[in-house]
Design an enzyme around this catalytic site. Sequence first.
Site, PDB file in Angstrom:
ATOM      1  N   GLU A   1      -3.281  21.169  -8.258  1.00 33.74           N
ATOM      2  CA  GLU A   1      -3.109  22.608  -8.176  1.00 33.74           C
ATOM      3  C   GLU A   1      -1.622  22.862  -8.024  1.00 33.74           C
ATOM      4  OE1 GLU A   1      -3.101  26.101  -5.274  1.00 33.74           O
ATOM      5  OE2 GLU A   1      -5.155  25.328  -5.214  1.00 33.74           O
TER       6      GLU A   1
ATOM      7  N   CYS B   1       0.531  30.303  -3.457  1.00 34.15           N
ATOM      8  CA  CYS B   1       0.516  29.910  -4.871  1.00 34.15           C
ATOM      9  C   CYS B   1      -0.031  31.010  -5.778  1.00 34.15           C
ATOM     10  CB  CYS B   1      -0.281  28.620  -5.054  1.00 34.15           C
ATOM     11  SG  CYS B   1      -1.952  28.676  -4.385  1.00 34.15           S
TER      12      CYS B   1
ATOM     13  N   GLU C   1       8.558  30.512 -10.406  1.00 35.49           N
ATOM     14  CA  GLU C   1       7.936  30.740  -9.108  1.00 35.49           C
ATOM     15  C   GLU C   1       9.022  30.757  -8.039  1.00 35.49           C
ATOM     16  OE1 GLU C   1       3.933  29.208  -6.923  1.00 35.49           O
ATOM     17  OE2 GLU C   1       5.323  27.643  -7.548  1.00 35.49           O
TER      18      GLU C   1
ATOM     19  N   LYS D   1      -1.398  12.622   3.101  1.00 35.18           N
ATOM     20  CA  LYS D   1       0.048  12.740   3.302  1.00 35.18           C
ATOM     21  C   LYS D   1       0.378  14.222   3.458  1.00 35.18           C
ATOM     22  CE  LYS D   1       3.870  13.312   1.880  1.00 35.18           C
ATOM     23  NZ  LYS D   1       4.933  14.245   2.415  1.00 35.18           N
TER      24      LYS D   1
ATOM     25  N   GLY E   1       0.966  21.457  -4.986  1.00 39.17           N
ATOM     26  CA  GLY E   1       2.414  21.574  -4.836  1.00 39.17           C
ATOM     27  C   GLY E   1       3.040  22.111  -6.099  1.00 39.17           C
ATOM     28  N   SER E   2       4.292  21.790  -6.305  1.00 42.42           N
ATOM     29  CA  SER E   2       5.039  22.360  -7.422  1.00 42.42           C
ATOM     30  C   SER E   2       4.641  21.714  -8.740  1.00 42.42           C
ATOM     31  CB  SER E   2       6.540  22.181  -7.198  1.00 42.42           C
ATOM     32  OG  SER E   2       6.911  20.824  -7.356  1.00 42.42           O
ATOM     33  N   THR E   3       4.854  22.460  -9.821  1.00 39.92           N
ATOM     34  CA  THR E   3       4.573  21.938 -11.152  1.00 39.92           C
ATOM     35  C   THR E   3       5.476  20.758 -11.475  1.00 39.92           C
ATOM     36  OG1 THR E   3       3.744  24.056 -11.953  1.00 39.92           O
ATOM     37  CG2 THR E   3       4.564  22.528 -13.613  1.00 39.92           C
TER      38      THR E   3
ATOM     39  N   GLY F   1       4.062  17.794  -9.835  1.00 36.63           N
ATOM     40  CA  GLY F   1       2.807  17.487 -10.508  1.00 36.63           C
ATOM     41  C   GLY F   1       3.029  16.718 -11.799  1.00 36.63           C
TER      42      GLY F   1
END
Length: 500
Positions: free
Chosen positions: A275, A309, A404, A200, A253-255, A258
């Site tokens: 990650e 990142c 971030e 995706k 991607g973003s925390t 995640g």
Amino acid sequence: MTKTDDFTLRPRVQAFLASGRTDLLIDGDWLPASDGSTFTTIDPATGTAIAEVARATAPDVDKAVRAAKGALRSSAWREMRPAERGALLWRIADLMTEHLDDLAQLETLDQGKSLRTSRFGEVPAAINQFRYYAGWPTKILGDTIPTSLSRTPPGKEVFAYTRREPVGVVGAIVPWNSPLIMTAMKLAPALAAGCTIVLKPAENTPLTAIYLGQLLQEAGLPDGVVNIVTGYGHDAGQALAEHPDVDKIAFTGSTAVGKRLVQSAGTRLARLTLELGGKSPSIIMPDADLPSAIEGVSRGIFDNGGQVCVASARIYAHRDVYEEVIAGMAATGEGLAMGHGLAAGTDLGPLVSKAQTDRVAGFIDEGRSEGVRVVSGGTRSGDTFYTPTVLTDVTPEMRLMREEIFGPVAVVTPFDDLDEVVGWANDSPYGLAASVWTEGLSNGHRIAAQLEAGTVWVNCHSFLGPELPKGGHKESGWGYENGPQGLENYLETKTVVMVL
């Protein structure tokens, strides 16, 4: 800024865009979305439409997962010999090399980064992922195990061994900042392990994934081994993460996303590799080679518009060199040529979208209201361009220091004491990467050991390769990509015990 129409696209890129083949790849066929819906992918430099892309929803994802599950059990893939699987990965790399300039131009057009970054950095890095993992299928080994089991009939003995087997169907979800390399970092080891995949891509940047899908078919990858579902995260991404027949989720991607994936995957105990975000510190010691350090941390935060990142977002410079570091970074940022990524001489393209630029601008506006000093940059041009920015007088509790930003924004802070600065560097929920700049070998080793990060660079930043494990500590992720550890993400161990 320059219009897309002012550039001559390469013939194969023109043919790709004109073909209308921006559908879903499912079981070897290019198909429209089940409900016929599409979305528009946009050139972020100009805001003009590039292509209409199929918008997958849950029924499409289900069809893709079923195709991947069928391919996992098919003789064409399951019985492919390790050497043949390695040769297939090498063929993919060869085709990507043949189409390198096309992939680079398409990546720049869709994401905005400079063509130099795509052509000489990220596309070759993606190719190297396939070349590196092409060597691994013949080296996936089990063990024989001497046991102390004694429950055997007279004249019999126990023979035990392990098998390493593919984890199964992988849902690979990749971000928009470096789409092709992030795709390769998941596809190459998963294929080497013998898995099948549903990919995706990010909705902002789907085009190189689709182009790669055509190259995978040309290379001879069996139908259904890699399926590509383009669409939005809340539609296709969520359906993929929650699908009961997906054995493994590999996500970059973003925390925040995640954490949601942990919740959805946890209900069925799907394997996860994550990650996630970063707020990487760079420590510049008084004995550092200052020109190299200033260039290195500047590239670390300004390259790709800071949409990296591992970007060197927090710069801690010893007070003896602090003013020189500030002046040097400001001069570096001001010297970068901004423009369309395909324009000759462009150093810094647009951010990926107006929404991302709004986010970056919001951080700077908030900082100004809190008394932050804007040394350089801090201005917006059009919807998507933001100047390289150097900030000082940022305190530890401010969002500028803790969150971030994902933009070309460097925060520079002076320090006096080594223990003090290591504490500041580690005072973050993130732990993805860090760098240390010093001519002292002892300093380099000692500080690297104390920093809470998955990767620490000494006298460099953002040095990455397929052989170098990459992963995060703390809220920067679970697991590691690249190297042997990257392959382990896609393997299970089976123990076989026999009485002979």
